[in-house]
Each structure stands twice: as C-alpha cells, then as structure tokens.
Scaffold this motif. Structure first.
Motif, PDB file in Angstrom:
ATOM      1  N   TYR A 118      38.004  49.518  36.449  1.00  0.00           N
ATOM      2  CA  TYR A 118      37.037  49.956  36.822  1.00  0.00           C
ATOM      3  C   TYR A 118      36.373  49.964  38.283  1.00  0.00           C
ATOM      4  O   TYR A 118      35.952  51.282  38.918  1.00  0.00           O
ATOM      5  CB  TYR A 118      35.977  48.733  36.544  1.00  0.00           C
ATOM      6  CG  TYR A 118      34.235  48.985  36.080  1.00  0.00           C
ATOM      7  CD1 TYR A 118      34.143  49.934  35.947  1.00  0.00           C
ATOM      8  CD2 TYR A 118      33.377  48.583  37.516  1.00  0.00           C
ATOM      9  CE1 TYR A 118      32.581  50.031  35.500  1.00  0.00           C
ATOM     10  CE2 TYR A 118      32.782  48.159  37.776  1.00  0.00           C
ATOM     11  CZ  TYR A 118      31.844  49.347  36.820  1.00  0.00           C
ATOM     12  OH  TYR A 118      29.985  49.055  37.270  1.00  0.00           O
ATOM     13  N   CYS A 119      36.643  49.048  39.693  1.00  0.00           N
ATOM     14  CA  CYS A 119      36.452  49.599  40.737  1.00  0.00           C
ATOM     15  C   CYS A 119      37.753  50.269  41.270  1.00  0.00           C
ATOM     16  O   CYS A 119      36.661  51.583  41.851  1.00  0.00           O
ATOM     17  CB  CYS A 119      37.283  48.420  41.786  1.00  0.00           C
ATOM     18  SG  CYS A 119      36.036  46.631  41.068  1.00  0.00           S
ATOM     19  N   TRP A 120      38.532  50.611  40.908  1.00  0.00           N
ATOM     20  CA  TRP A 120      39.658  52.087  41.679  1.00  0.00           C
ATOM     21  C   TRP A 120      38.535  53.352  40.927  1.00  0.00           C
ATOM     22  O   TRP A 120      39.135  54.953  41.766  1.00  0.00           O
ATOM     23  CB  TRP A 120      41.043  52.359  40.808  1.00  0.00           C
ATOM     24  CG  TRP A 120      41.359  50.922  41.516  1.00  0.00           C
ATOM     25  CD1 TRP A 120      42.520  50.268  41.773  1.00  0.00           C
ATOM     26  CD2 TRP A 120      42.145  51.219  43.195  1.00  0.00           C
ATOM     27  NE1 TRP A 120      43.137  49.321  42.842  1.00  0.00           N
ATOM     28  CE2 TRP A 120      42.630  50.408  44.088  1.00  0.00           C
ATOM     29  CE3 TRP A 120      41.979  51.704  44.161  1.00  0.00           C
ATOM     30  CZ2 TRP A 120      43.256  49.978  44.768  1.00  0.00           C
ATOM     31  CZ3 TRP A 120      41.915  51.877  45.124  1.00  0.00           C
ATOM     32  CH2 TRP A 120      42.590  51.052  45.956  1.00  0.00           C
ATOM     33  N   LYS A 142      37.188  51.815  44.734  1.00  0.00           N
ATOM     34  CA  LYS A 142      36.474  51.066  45.434  1.00  0.00           C
ATOM     35  C   LYS A 142      37.894  49.825  45.239  1.00  0.00           C
ATOM     36  O   LYS A 142      38.588  50.088  44.193  1.00  0.00           O
ATOM     37  CB  LYS A 142      35.151  50.280  45.613  1.00  0.00           C
ATOM     38  CG  LYS A 142      33.842  50.422  45.333  1.00  0.00           C
ATOM     39  CD  LYS A 142      34.361  50.985  46.944  1.00  0.00           C
ATOM     40  CE  LYS A 142      33.209  51.798  47.658  1.00  0.00           C
ATOM     41  NZ  LYS A 142      33.571  52.483  48.683  1.00  0.00           N
ATOM     42  N   SER A 143      38.239  49.054  45.680  1.00  0.00           N
ATOM     43  CA  SER A 143      39.450  48.169  45.667  1.00  0.00           C
ATOM     44  C   SER A 143      39.079  46.392  45.073  1.00  0.00           C
ATOM     45  O   SER A 143      37.401  46.818  45.441  1.00  0.00           O
ATOM     46  CB  SER A 143      40.228  47.944  46.967  1.00  0.00           C
ATOM     47  OG  SER A 143      38.802  47.090  47.217  1.00  0.00           O
ATOM     48  N   LEU A 144      39.199  46.161  44.372  1.00  0.00           N
ATOM     49  CA  LEU A 144      38.579  44.230  44.150  1.00  0.00           C
ATOM     50  C   LEU A 144      38.373  42.987  44.897  1.00  0.00           C
ATOM     51  O   LEU A 144      39.609  43.689  45.786  1.00  0.00           O
ATOM     52  CB  LEU A 144      39.654  43.890  42.670  1.00  0.00           C
ATOM     53  CG  LEU A 144      38.927  42.895  42.127  1.00  0.00           C
ATOM     54  CD1 LEU A 144      37.819  42.729  41.431  1.00  0.00           C
ATOM     55  CD2 LEU A 144      40.109  42.386  40.844  1.00  0.00           C
ATOM     56  N   ILE A 182      30.584  47.723  45.380  1.00  0.00           N
ATOM     57  CA  ILE A 182      31.348  46.794  44.764  1.00  0.00           C
ATOM     58  C   ILE A 182      32.758  46.168  45.457  1.00  0.00           C
ATOM     59  O   ILE A 182      33.239  45.255  44.479  1.00  0.00           O
ATOM     60  CB  ILE A 182      31.557  48.228  43.911  1.00  0.00           C
ATOM     61  CG1 ILE A 182      31.447  48.708  42.822  1.00  0.00           C
ATOM     62  CG2 ILE A 182      33.980  48.258  42.934  1.00  0.00           C
ATOM     63  CD1 ILE A 182      31.396  50.185  41.893  1.00  0.00           C
ATOM     64  N   SER A 183      32.802  46.606  46.352  1.00  0.00           N
ATOM     65  CA  SER A 183      34.222  45.815  46.854  1.00  0.00           C
ATOM     66  C   SER A 183      33.380  44.193  47.549  1.00  0.00           C
ATOM     67  O   SER A 183      34.559  43.611  48.014  1.00  0.00           O
ATOM     68  CB  SER A 183      35.094  46.201  48.185  1.00  0.00           C
ATOM     69  OG  SER A 183      35.191  47.855  47.297  1.00  0.00           O
ATOM     70  N   TRP A 190      31.806  38.678  38.961  1.00  0.00           N
ATOM     71  CA  TRP A 190      31.734  39.652  38.473  1.00  0.00           C
ATOM     72  C   TRP A 190      31.737  39.113  36.208  1.00  0.00           C
ATOM     73  O   TRP A 190      32.097  37.933  36.694  1.00  0.00           O
ATOM     74  CB  TRP A 190      33.014  40.456  37.592  1.00  0.00           C
ATOM     75  CG  TRP A 190      32.842  41.626  39.114  1.00  0.00           C
ATOM     76  CD1 TRP A 190      33.716  41.352  40.155  1.00  0.00           C
ATOM     77  CD2 TRP A 190      32.621  42.799  39.082  1.00  0.00           C
ATOM     78  NE1 TRP A 190      34.110  42.155  40.850  1.00  0.00           N
ATOM     79  CE2 TRP A 190      33.119  43.204  40.515  1.00  0.00           C
ATOM     80  CE3 TRP A 190      31.736  43.602  38.566  1.00  0.00           C
ATOM     81  CZ2 TRP A 190      31.628  44.700  41.154  1.00  0.00           C
ATOM     82  CZ3 TRP A 190      31.728  44.742  39.036  1.00  0.00           C
ATOM     83  CH2 TRP A 190      31.884  45.057  40.375  1.00  0.00           C
ATOM     84  N   SER A 210      39.796  45.465  37.726  1.00  0.00           N
ATOM     85  CA  SER A 210      40.323  46.393  38.787  1.00  0.00           C
ATOM     86  C   SER A 210      40.424  48.240  38.913  1.00  0.00           C
ATOM     87  O   SER A 210      39.874  48.707  39.454  1.00  0.00           O
ATOM     88  CB  SER A 210      41.805  45.619  38.628  1.00  0.00           C
ATOM     89  OG  SER A 210      42.395  46.741  39.897  1.00  0.00           O
TER      90      SER A 210
END
Length: 177
Positions: free
Chosen positions: A120-122, A126-128, A44-45, A50, A118
């Motif tokens: 969604y990633c967290w 995970k980070s963007l 994801i990171s 996207w 962001s």
C-alpha cells in the motif's frame, strides 16, 4: 478560532474514517493535487500506528493511520488544518483500543498484513515507517460471546420482572458480593 476535534465514539465512525482516508488517497492517485490530499499521501511514511479493516465490498484490507481515523468526521481538509496543533495520535490510540488491538508479530496473519501494508505504501511511492505497527479488530472468543449473550438474556428477564422481584434480585446480588 479552530474548534478542538472530537474523538470517535464507535467503531462505525472508525470504519467510515478508514474508508474516507482510502478514498481521499485514491483521489491523489487519480491526479487530484489538492494540498490537503497531497498532505495525507506525503505523510504515509511518517504514520506509525496503522489500522487494518477488511472491507467486504472491496474484498480487501483497507489501511489508515490512527491520527486520521480517531477523530469524528475527519477528512483531508480538516486533517491538514488541524494536524500540527490539534491532532494527537496518543489520544486516538487510547480510544481506538476499545475496538482494536496491535497485531503480534507471531500472529499467523502478521506477515500477510505487513506485506499488504508495505505494498500500500509503495503504491504511493512511500516506504513503511520502521516503527510501524498494525492494529486489527479485537477477536472475541466463543466463550466471551456466549457470556455476553447470557448477560443480555438475564437483563431482559430482569426487566420483565415485577418491582418486588427486581428488588429481590438486587438483594441477592448484593448479598453474594
């Protein structure tokens, strides 16, 4: 020998892949530790391109990376098998540009979608990616829609003409070019 994956041919295939990506990532959150699904989440990171799709059924935006959604019938297992050797995000972005455009940072919806992506990633710890970009469905303005409708109408009328009149229309068009 592994067969080269085929690029998507329609936005319907893209939407199906976006939904599948999200359902597979959700399996990870529910405790599924399958290596293929884990790979999706672990990357994801790393995803830069996207794609956002408003899912009416879920009443929210779904996000997925180009490298996954740009190939026909993609799933986590196929992604894991093909990722290093056969999948190319540059190729998928070219085909996805048929239906999607990069959201400009000055767009009214940019900050809202950036925050949702962001989050969604967290949600997956995970980070963007710092080089991320968000792509959304292309918006057609009313003039373009009306012109397309008019072209469809003209074509249907043309199909109903006799052979002689079809030839007359063709000549008139060729003479005006």
């Amino acid at each position: 020998m592994i067969e080269q994956p085929r690029l998507v041919m329609s936005n319907e295939e893209v939407i199906e892949n976006i939904k599948k990506f999200n359902s597979e990532v959700a399996l990870y959150a529910m405790g599924n530790q399958d290596i293929s699904i884990t790979l999706l989440v672990e990357n994801i990171s790393h995803y830069r391109a996207w794609y956002a799709y408003w899912d009416k059924d879920e009443n929210k935006y779904l996000f997925a990376p180009s490298k996954y959604i740009g190939y026909q019938n993609m799933d986590a297992k196929q992604y894991a098998e093909l990722n290093r050797s056969y999948l190319d995000g540059r190729k998928t972005e070219i085909v996805l540009a048929n239906w999607y455009q990069t959201l400009d940072e000055s767009s009214d919806s940019y900050e809202d979608l950036r925050t949702k992506l962001s989050d969604y990633c967290w949600n997956h710890n995970k980070s963007l990616n710092a080089l991320f970009r968000i792509n959304v469905l292309k918006q057609e303005n009313e003039k373009d829609i009306l012109e397309k409708d008019l072209v469809d109408l003209i074509y249907k009328v043309y199909l109903g003409l006799s052979s002689e009149n079809k030839e007359l229309v063709k000549r008139k068009i060729m003479n005006s070019l």
